[in-house]
Design a protein around this motif. Structure first.
Motif, PDB file in Angstrom:
ATOM      1  N   HIS A 110      63.441  25.502   2.260  1.00 49.40           N
ATOM      2  CA  HIS A 110      62.440  26.476   2.696  1.00 49.40           C
ATOM      3  C   HIS A 110      61.418  25.805   3.610  1.00 49.40           C
ATOM      4  O   HIS A 110      61.035  26.353   4.647  1.00 49.40           O
ATOM      5  N   SER A 111      60.969  24.621   3.195  1.00 52.95           N
ATOM      6  CA  SER A 111      59.951  23.905   3.959  1.00 52.95           C
ATOM      7  C   SER A 111      60.465  23.520   5.338  1.00 52.95           C
ATOM      8  O   SER A 111      59.744  23.654   6.344  1.00 52.95           O
ATOM      9  N   ALA A 112      61.703  23.060   5.399  1.00 48.47           N
ATOM     10  CA  ALA A 112      62.289  22.669   6.688  1.00 48.47           C
ATOM     11  C   ALA A 112      62.398  23.876   7.622  1.00 48.47           C
ATOM     12  O   ALA A 112      62.120  23.773   8.822  1.00 48.47           O
ATOM     13  N   ARG A 115      58.865  24.815   8.938  1.00 46.48           N
ATOM     14  CA  ARG A 115      58.401  23.917  10.009  1.00 46.48           C
ATOM     15  C   ARG A 115      59.032  24.298  11.340  1.00 46.48           C
ATOM     16  O   ARG A 115      58.359  24.320  12.375  1.00 46.48           O
ATOM     17  N   LYS A 116      60.322  24.604  11.324  1.00 44.67           N
ATOM     18  CA  LYS A 116      61.001  25.002  12.559  1.00 44.67           C
ATOM     19  C   LYS A 116      60.471  26.342  13.067  1.00 44.67           C
ATOM     20  O   LYS A 116      60.324  26.557  14.273  1.00 44.67           O
ATOM     21  N   GLU A 117      60.162  27.231  12.122  1.00 38.82           N
ATOM     22  CA  GLU A 117      59.685  28.558  12.487  1.00 38.82           C
ATOM     23  C   GLU A 117      58.307  28.500  13.119  1.00 38.82           C
ATOM     24  O   GLU A 117      57.973  29.310  14.003  1.00 38.82           O
ATOM     25  N   LEU A 118      57.473  27.540  12.699  1.00 36.78           N
ATOM     26  CA  LEU A 118      56.105  27.440  13.189  1.00 36.78           C
ATOM     27  C   LEU A 118      55.973  26.572  14.440  1.00 36.78           C
ATOM     28  O   LEU A 118      54.887  26.435  14.992  1.00 36.78           O
ATOM     29  N   THR A 119      57.084  25.974  14.864  1.00 34.76           N
ATOM     30  CA  THR A 119      57.059  25.140  16.061  1.00 34.76           C
ATOM     31  C   THR A 119      56.812  25.988  17.302  1.00 34.76           C
ATOM     32  O   THR A 119      57.397  27.071  17.448  1.00 34.76           O
ATOM     33  N   ALA A 120      55.939  25.503  18.184  1.00 40.80           N
ATOM     34  CA  ALA A 120      55.582  26.275  19.381  1.00 40.80           C
ATOM     35  C   ALA A 120      56.807  26.567  20.235  1.00 40.80           C
ATOM     36  O   ALA A 120      56.989  27.683  20.733  1.00 40.80           O
ATOM     37  N   MET A 121      57.662  25.576  20.429  1.00 45.15           N
ATOM     38  CA  MET A 121      58.876  25.746  21.244  1.00 45.15           C
ATOM     39  C   MET A 121      60.085  25.750  20.312  1.00 45.15           C
ATOM     40  O   MET A 121      60.938  24.865  20.359  1.00 45.15           O
ATOM     41  N   ARG A 122      60.146  26.746  19.449  1.00 42.94           N
ATOM     42  CA  ARG A 122      61.212  26.767  18.450  1.00 42.94           C
ATOM     43  C   ARG A 122      62.543  27.187  19.068  1.00 42.94           C
ATOM     44  O   ARG A 122      62.582  27.840  20.117  1.00 42.94           O
ATOM     45  N   ASP A 123      63.622  26.796  18.386  1.00 41.59           N
ATOM     46  CA  ASP A 123      64.962  27.147  18.837  1.00 41.59           C
ATOM     47  C   ASP A 123      65.157  28.657  18.775  1.00 41.59           C
ATOM     48  O   ASP A 123      64.569  29.346  17.929  1.00 41.59           O
ATOM     49  N   ARG A 124      65.991  29.146  19.660  1.00 43.07           N
ATOM     50  CA  ARG A 124      66.269  30.580  19.669  1.00 43.07           C
ATOM     51  C   ARG A 124      66.915  31.019  18.355  1.00 43.07           C
ATOM     52  O   ARG A 124      66.590  32.063  17.800  1.00 43.07           O
ATOM     53  N   HIS A 125      67.847  30.207  17.877  1.00 45.95           N
ATOM     54  CA  HIS A 125      68.494  30.475  16.596  1.00 45.95           C
ATOM     55  C   HIS A 125      68.266  29.258  15.693  1.00 45.95           C
ATOM     56  O   HIS A 125      68.879  28.211  15.875  1.00 45.95           O
ATOM     57  N   ILE A 126      67.371  29.412  14.735  1.00 48.78           N
ATOM     58  CA  ILE A 126      67.056  28.311  13.827  1.00 48.78           C
ATOM     59  C   ILE A 126      68.208  28.130  12.846  1.00 48.78           C
ATOM     60  O   ILE A 126      68.647  29.097  12.221  1.00 48.78           O
ATOM     61  N   GLN A 127      68.686  26.904  12.737  1.00 45.21           N
ATOM     62  CA  GLN A 127      69.758  26.640  11.771  1.00 45.21           C
ATOM     63  C   GLN A 127      69.226  26.889  10.366  1.00 45.21           C
ATOM     64  O   GLN A 127      68.222  26.322   9.957  1.00 45.21           O
ATOM     65  N   ASP A 128      69.899  27.734   9.650  1.00 42.97           N
ATOM     66  CA  ASP A 128      69.416  28.166   8.337  1.00 42.97           C
ATOM     67  C   ASP A 128      70.071  27.337   7.240  1.00 42.97           C
ATOM     68  O   ASP A 128      71.254  27.493   6.940  1.00 42.97           O
ATOM     69  N   THR A 129      69.302  26.450   6.620  1.00 46.15           N
ATOM     70  CA  THR A 129      69.809  25.662   5.495  1.00 46.15           C
ATOM     71  C   THR A 129      69.246  26.159   4.170  1.00 46.15           C
ATOM     72  O   THR A 129      69.456  25.523   3.134  1.00 46.15           O
ATOM     73  N   ARG A 130      68.541  27.303   4.203  1.00 45.62           N
ATOM     74  CA  ARG A 130      68.020  27.869   2.964  1.00 45.62           C
ATOM     75  C   ARG A 130      69.177  28.262   2.038  1.00 45.62           C
ATOM     76  O   ARG A 130      70.204  28.742   2.500  1.00 45.62           O
ATOM     77  N   ILE A 131      68.982  28.067   0.742  1.00 46.88           N
ATOM     78  CA  ILE A 131      70.043  28.348  -0.216  1.00 46.88           C
ATOM     79  C   ILE A 131      70.068  29.842  -0.525  1.00 46.88           C
ATOM     80  O   ILE A 131      69.092  30.399  -1.009  1.00 46.88           O
ATOM     81  N   HIS A 132      71.208  30.462  -0.272  1.00 45.61           N
ATOM     82  CA  HIS A 132      71.327  31.905  -0.447  1.00 45.61           C
ATOM     83  C   HIS A 132      71.834  32.307  -1.824  1.00 45.61           C
ATOM     84  O   HIS A 132      71.588  33.427  -2.271  1.00 45.61           O
ATOM     85  N   ILE A 278      62.592  37.785  -0.019  1.00 45.68           N
ATOM     86  CA  ILE A 278      61.939  37.605  -1.319  1.00 45.68           C
ATOM     87  C   ILE A 278      61.593  36.142  -1.572  1.00 45.68           C
ATOM     88  O   ILE A 278      60.420  35.768  -1.646  1.00 45.68           O
ATOM     89  N   HIS A 279      62.600  35.286  -1.694  1.00 53.96           N
ATOM     90  CA  HIS A 279      62.345  33.899  -2.087  1.00 53.96           C
ATOM     91  C   HIS A 279      61.631  33.113  -0.989  1.00 53.96           C
ATOM     92  O   HIS A 279      60.633  32.437  -1.246  1.00 53.96           O
ATOM     93  N   TYR A 280      62.152  33.177   0.235  1.00 54.11           N
ATOM     94  CA  TYR A 280      61.511  32.429   1.324  1.00 54.11           C
ATOM     95  C   TYR A 280      60.142  33.005   1.650  1.00 54.11           C
ATOM     96  O   TYR A 280      59.192  32.256   1.898  1.00 54.11           O
ATOM     97  N   GLU A 281      60.008  34.323   1.649  1.00 52.51           N
ATOM     98  CA  GLU A 281      58.725  34.939   1.980  1.00 52.51           C
ATOM     99  C   GLU A 281      57.651  34.563   0.977  1.00 52.51           C
ATOM    100  O   GLU A 281      56.490  34.327   1.347  1.00 52.51           O
TER     101      GLU A 281
END
Length: 303
Positions: A110-112, A115-132, A278-281
Motif C-alpha cells: 500500500h505504501s509503495a 508513494r507512486k501515486e503522490l509523485t508529481a511525474m507519476r507513471d501513466r499506469h502505476i504497477q499495482d503490487t497491492r495484495i488483492h 476499501i483496504h487501500y483507501e
C-alpha cells in the motif's frame, strides 16, 4: 407536426452509450491487468500445489516432501514471485507471496503504491503490487480453529480480502468436512472476523445472491494436484487417498472448481476494486491524515 417528428426521432435514433462496456473491456484486455495473491498457512498444507492447480501453470516449486520419509521443508519467509499468464491473448500478472510478516508486507505494498501515486511525474499506469486476495489455509483437523488461526485471520481481515480454505480436504469424509465447515463459520462469527465478500449499497440483487452463495460455501474445502490420474478411462487432475482416487475438478469430490471460479471468473475484478476502494483507501486516508497532522505540529523555522 414538428413535435410529432421530434418524438419519432427520439424513438428511433441510436446513440450508442451501451458500447462503453465493450470499450472498457477492450482497453483492459489490451493492457492486461494484475491480480496479486498472498497464500498463508502452516508448512505442508499444499499452498504451492493449489496455486499451480488453480492457474493451470507450474508457478511455484513445492516446498513439501518429495518422498514419504523425507522431513517437511519449511518456508518461513515472505517469498515474492511474479508470473505472467497468457490465456487467449489476455495477459495476467500474478504475484504470489506467503508467510510472516504478512501484515507488514501488505502495508508495504500500500505504501509503495501511495508513494507512486503522490509523485508529481507519476507513471501513466502505476504497477499495482497491492495484495488483492489472501488465501488462508486451514489444517483439516476436523476440530476447532487454532488460536493462531483466529488471531492471524482477524488481523489480516483489517488490511486485505481474506478467503479461508480447508487444505487437503480429501483427508476428511464428507460428513466430517461439512461439520468442520459449520464449526469454522460459527467461530468466524463469534470472533467477529469479517471476511470477503462484502455487500455494499451498490450491489444489485444478482450480486447479493452470488455473495450469499459464496458465504454459504466458505471455507472452500479443496484438494490440489498437478498430477494426472486415470478415472473411468479418462486422464484428470487428481490424487489417490485411502478411499480411492480424488478428481480435483469433480464438485462431488471437493470444492476446487468453486474456488477457481470465484477467483478467476465471478469475483476477480471485485477483489481488485475492493482492495482499492476499501483496504487501500483506509490506509491512504490514515497516512495522509498523519502527514497533515505532522506538518501542522511542526514548529516554524526561524527566518
Amino acid at each position: 407536426m414538428a413535435a410529432a417528428a421530434v418524438e419519432e426521432i427520439r424513438a428511433t435514433a441510436y446513440v450508442g452509450f451501451d458500447s462503453i462496456t465493450s470499450q472498457i473491456e477492450h482497453k483492459l484486455l489490451k493492457r492486461g491487468f494484475q491480480f496479486n495473491v498472498i497464500v498463508v498457512g502452516q508448512t505442508g498444507l499444499g499452498k504451492s500445489t493449489l496455486i499451480n492447480t488453480i492457474f493451470a501453470s507450474h508457478l511455484i516449486d513445492s516446498k513439501g516432501r518429495l518422498e514419504a520419509d523425507e522431513p517437511v521443508r519449511q518456508t518461513t519467509e515472505i517469498q515474492a514471485v511474479s508470473h505472467v499468464i497468457i490465456e487467449n491473448g489476455v495477459r495476467l500478472r500474478l504475484n504470489i507471496n506467503c508467510w510472516d510478516p504478512i501484515v507488514k508486507y501488505i502495508k508495504d505494498q500500500h505504501s509503495a503504491y501511495l508513494r507512486k501515486e503522490l509523485t508529481a511525474m507519476r507513471d501513466r499506469h502505476i504497477q499495482d503490487t497491492r495484495i488483492h486476495c489472501c488465501l488462508y489455509f486451514i489444517s483439516p483437523t476436523g476440530h476447532s480453529l487454532r488460536a493462531i488461526d483466529v488471531i492471524v485471520m482477524k488481523k489480516l481481515s483489517e488490511v486485505v480480502n481474506v478467503v479461508p480454505v480447508i487444505a487437503k480436504a480429501d483427508s476428511l469424509t464428507f460428513e466430517e468436512r461439512e461439520a468442520f465447515k459449520q464449526k469454522i463459520r460459527a467461530e468466524l462469527v463469534y470472533h467477529n472476523i469479517r471476511l470477503y465478500p462484502f455487500d455494499t449499497d451498490e450491489n444489485d440483487e444478482e450480486e447479493i445472491q452470488l455473495n450469499e452463495g459464496i458465504r454459504n460455501i466458505i471455507p472452500f474445502a479443496v484438494v490440489g494436484s498437478e498430477r494426472n490420474v486415470i478415472i473411468d478411462g479418462k486422464s484428470v487432475r487428481g490424487r489417490k487417498n485411502r478411499w480411492g482416487v480424488v478428481n480435483v475438478e469433480d464438485e462431488d469430490h471437493c470444492e476446487f472448481v468453486h474456488l477457481r471460479n470465484f477467483l478467476t471468473r465471478t469475483h476477480l475484478q471485485d477483489l481488485i476494486e475492493t482492495t482499492a476502494q476499501i483496504h487501500y483507501e483506509a490506509f491512504r486516508s490514515k497516512q495522509l491524515l498523519a502527514l497533515k497532522e505532522g506538518v501542522q505540529q511542526r514548529p516554524p523555522t526561524n527566518q
